[in-house]
Design an enzyme around this catalytic site. Sequence first.
Site, PDB file in Angstrom:
ATOM      1  N   GLU A   1       0.959  -1.101   0.305  1.00  0.00           N
ATOM      2  CA  GLU A   1      -0.050   0.017   0.037  1.00  0.00           C
ATOM      3  C   GLU A   1       0.997   1.000   0.113  1.00  0.00           C
ATOM      4  O   GLU A   1       1.659   1.422   0.935  1.00  0.00           O
ATOM      5  CB  GLU A   1      -0.814  -0.171   1.205  1.00  0.00           C
ATOM      6  CG  GLU A   1      -1.872   1.058   0.942  1.00  0.00           C
ATOM      7  CD  GLU A   1      -2.896   1.116   2.300  1.00  0.00           C
ATOM      8  OE1 GLU A   1      -4.306   1.050   2.251  1.00  0.00           O
ATOM      9  OE2 GLU A   1      -2.306   1.380   3.271  1.00  0.00           O
TER      10      GLU A   1
ATOM     11  N   ASP B   1      -3.670  11.000   8.136  1.00  0.00           N
ATOM     12  CA  ASP B   1      -2.075  10.548   8.897  1.00  0.00           C
ATOM     13  C   ASP B   1      -1.913  11.413  10.066  1.00  0.00           C
ATOM     14  O   ASP B   1      -2.020  12.567  10.132  1.00  0.00           O
ATOM     15  CB  ASP B   1      -1.223  10.908   7.672  1.00  0.00           C
ATOM     16  CG  ASP B   1      -1.331   9.999   6.414  1.00  0.00           C
ATOM     17  OD1 ASP B   1      -1.836   8.956   6.734  1.00  0.00           O
ATOM     18  OD2 ASP B   1      -0.930  10.434   5.415  1.00  0.00           O
TER      19      ASP B   1
END
Length: 268
Positions: A49, A60
């Site tokens: 990924e 994130d």
Amino acid sequence: MARFETLFAQLNAKKQGGFVPFVTLCDPDLERSFDIICTLVDNGADALELGFPFSDPLLDGPVIQAANNRALNAGCSTAESFKLLEKVRSKYPEIPIGLLLCANLIYAQTLDGFYRRCAEIGIDAVLVADIPLLAAEPYIQAAKKHGIQPVFICPPNADENTVKGVAEHSEGYTYLVSRAGVTSAENQSHAANLDSLVEQLKAHNAPPILQGFGIAKPQQVKEALNMGVAGAISGSATVKIIEANLDNHEKCLADLAEFVKNMKAATL
């Protein structure tokens, strides 16, 4: 058979789970990033990924935000990211590759242009982190037009309709988020209802489930597999190894190799 389907069929035949590391493309720079990705594959990663560097990533936490900044500071653009992906695909024609990125990066290329480029390179799946399922139809259509599998996140607070929609529209794999919040190797808590979500996703015939967020240790991989998912994704823990070894590339590669071997061993 598409690469992700082939992978999961092979893993099932061997009674194994999958281990999928995440890294940001071009972190810390283009050349070292290629070495890092090769090390992940060569030491047991079942799939990749990969994230496109972006200045304001939605999901994130600080570790992967720092990775984005390193890549951008090294001059990495979307075009450079695609060049790196071409290089990876050329060396590893069989490994499934999923992309995780934000919608702005796709819009900058146009929907059709972005997915066409992915298809030319041999990308298998794309997860657009900041597009909810209700707004995803244009992305789904563009992806399918070019033979790219759209992937959606099943959040821990998903209701029945969301679970059903994720199961119906995801292809290749389903991304099950361990908990609410942003990515982090430190926050390794998992939502209490994950077992139920796994059962619901399977009841709706979702593609194989990969669990992500807070997967940092082999024991957590085992726990995820015991819950019935097909594999585990580890991002922040992988990227932390890069961050810890910015001044020693050889040690970075050695530490990543050991990490991947240990995480993959937990799937056997």
